[in-house]
Design a protein around this motif. Structure first.
Motif, PDB file in Angstrom:
ATOM      1  N   GLY A  16       0.822  -1.213   0.000  1.00  0.00           N
ATOM      2  CA  GLY A  16       0.000   0.000   0.000  1.00  0.00           C
ATOM      3  C   GLY A  16       0.854   1.259   0.000  1.00  0.00           C
ATOM      4  N   ALA A  17       1.883   1.278   0.838  1.00  0.00           N
ATOM      5  CA  ALA A  17       2.779   2.437   0.890  1.00  0.00           C
ATOM      6  C   ALA A  17       3.494   2.627  -0.447  1.00  0.00           C
ATOM      7  N   ALA A  49       3.377   5.895  -2.994  1.00  0.00           N
ATOM      8  CA  ALA A  49       4.608   6.546  -3.438  1.00  0.00           C
ATOM      9  C   ALA A  49       4.732   6.517  -4.961  1.00  0.00           C
ATOM     10  N   LEU A  50       4.403   5.379  -5.558  1.00  0.00           N
ATOM     11  CA  LEU A  50       4.498   5.278  -7.019  1.00  0.00           C
ATOM     12  C   LEU A  50       3.422   6.090  -7.726  1.00  0.00           C
ATOM     13  N   SER A  51       2.275   6.251  -7.088  1.00  0.00           N
ATOM     14  CA  SER A  51       1.241   7.129  -7.664  1.00  0.00           C
ATOM     15  C   SER A  51       1.756   8.563  -7.728  1.00  0.00           C
ATOM     16  N   ALA A  52       2.419   8.990  -6.665  1.00  0.00           N
ATOM     17  CA  ALA A  52       3.003  10.335  -6.657  1.00  0.00           C
ATOM     18  C   ALA A  52       4.107  10.444  -7.705  1.00  0.00           C
ATOM     19  N   PHE A  82       3.758   3.090 -17.215  1.00  0.00           N
ATOM     20  CA  PHE A  82       3.980   1.810 -16.549  1.00  0.00           C
ATOM     21  C   PHE A  82       3.961   1.982 -15.031  1.00  0.00           C
ATOM     22  N   THR A  83       4.554   3.069 -14.549  1.00  0.00           N
ATOM     23  CA  THR A  83       4.585   3.319 -13.105  1.00  0.00           C
ATOM     24  C   THR A  83       3.173   3.528 -12.570  1.00  0.00           C
ATOM     25  N   GLY A  84       2.357   4.254 -13.307  1.00  0.00           N
ATOM     26  CA  GLY A  84       0.968   4.465 -12.879  1.00  0.00           C
ATOM     27  C   GLY A  84       0.182   3.172 -12.821  1.00  0.00           C
ATOM     28  N   THR A  85       0.398   2.302 -13.792  1.00  0.00           N
ATOM     29  CA  THR A  85      -0.286   1.004 -13.793  1.00  0.00           C
ATOM     30  C   THR A  85       0.191   0.152 -12.621  1.00  0.00           C
ATOM     31  N   ALA A  86       1.493   0.135 -12.388  1.00  0.00           N
ATOM     32  CA  ALA A  86       2.032  -0.632 -11.257  1.00  0.00           C
ATOM     33  C   ALA A  86       1.463  -0.103  -9.940  1.00  0.00           C
ATOM     34  N   ALA A  87       1.393   1.217  -9.795  1.00  0.00           N
ATOM     35  CA  ALA A  87       0.837   1.813  -8.577  1.00  0.00           C
ATOM     36  C   ALA A  87      -0.610   1.382  -8.370  1.00  0.00           C
ATOM     37  N   SER A  88      -1.391   1.384  -9.438  1.00  0.00           N
ATOM     38  CA  SER A  88      -2.790   0.963  -9.330  1.00  0.00           C
ATOM     39  C   SER A  88      -2.908  -0.491  -8.878  1.00  0.00           C
ATOM     40  N   GLY A 101       3.121 -12.914  -7.612  1.00  0.00           N
ATOM     41  CA  GLY A 101       2.669 -12.428  -8.911  1.00  0.00           C
ATOM     42  C   GLY A 101       2.669 -10.910  -8.990  1.00  0.00           C
ATOM     43  N   LEU A 102       2.210 -10.272  -7.936  1.00  0.00           N
ATOM     44  CA  LEU A 102       2.162  -8.812  -7.901  1.00  0.00           C
ATOM     45  C   LEU A 102       3.564  -8.216  -7.967  1.00  0.00           C
ATOM     46  N   LEU A 103       4.484  -8.794  -7.212  1.00  0.00           N
ATOM     47  CA  LEU A 103       5.852  -8.281  -7.222  1.00  0.00           C
ATOM     48  C   LEU A 103       6.505  -8.442  -8.592  1.00  0.00           C
ATOM     49  N   MET A 104       6.264  -9.573  -9.232  1.00  0.00           N
ATOM     50  CA  MET A 104       6.835  -9.789 -10.569  1.00  0.00           C
ATOM     51  C   MET A 104       6.211  -8.840 -11.596  1.00  0.00           C
ATOM     52  N   PHE A 105       4.891  -8.750 -11.592  1.00  0.00           N
ATOM     53  CA  PHE A 105       4.189  -7.920 -12.568  1.00  0.00           C
ATOM     54  C   PHE A 105       4.529  -6.443 -12.377  1.00  0.00           C
ATOM     55  N   SER A 106       4.333  -5.953 -11.165  1.00  0.00           N
ATOM     56  CA  SER A 106       4.596  -4.533 -10.898  1.00  0.00           C
ATOM     57  C   SER A 106       6.081  -4.220 -11.004  1.00  0.00           C
TER      58      SER A 106
END
Length: 124
Positions: free
Chosen positions: A23-24, A28-31, A40-46, A77-82
């Motif tokens: 969540g944190a 941070a990545l949304s900012a 890509f960063t915005g998608t990973a943050a989402s 999976g989340l860590l690999m994808f993001s």
């Protein structure tokens, strides 16, 4: 001991910890995406933000072992994808070949395993 005062195991604590960290990182990545750009960063943050509550819920739930394993599959999976998406924006290259597709497949498998864990719980 868990937050409810019941004995807890390491898998549950790991998932609650992961939920907080994911969540944190999502915030941070949304900012970063808003100030620096990077689709890509915005998608990973989402993805991080939408999965964080699931990890906390699974970790706090009085779930069976299959639910905790499903949560860990979801986390990997989340860590690999993001991670792959973030690497593309910040490093200019992939995390490793096929990391996003494998991570995405693990995300799907993790969510399906969560659904199956509910059926297994009904039988026990």
């Amino acid at each position: 001991m868990s937050l409810a005062g019941q004995p807890s195991n390491g898998g549950s604590r790991i998932l609650v910890l992961a939920g907080g960290l994911v969540g944190a990182a999502g915030v941070a990545l949304s900012a970063a995406a808003a100030h620096r750009g990077g689709a890509f960063t915005g998608t990973a943050a989402s993805f991080l933000l939408m999965h964080a509550p699931a990890f906390v819920a699974i970790g706090l739930a009085d779930g069976n072992r299959s639910l905790r394993i499903a949560g860990l599959v979801l986390l990997v999976g989340l860590l690999m994808f993001s991670g792959d998406l973030i690497a593309r924006d910040f490093l200019g290259s992939r995390l490793f070949p096929m990391s996003a597709p494998v991570g995405g497949t693990l995300l799907i498998a993790g969510w399906l395993a969560i659904a199956v864990s509910a059926l297994l719980r009904l039988r026990s």
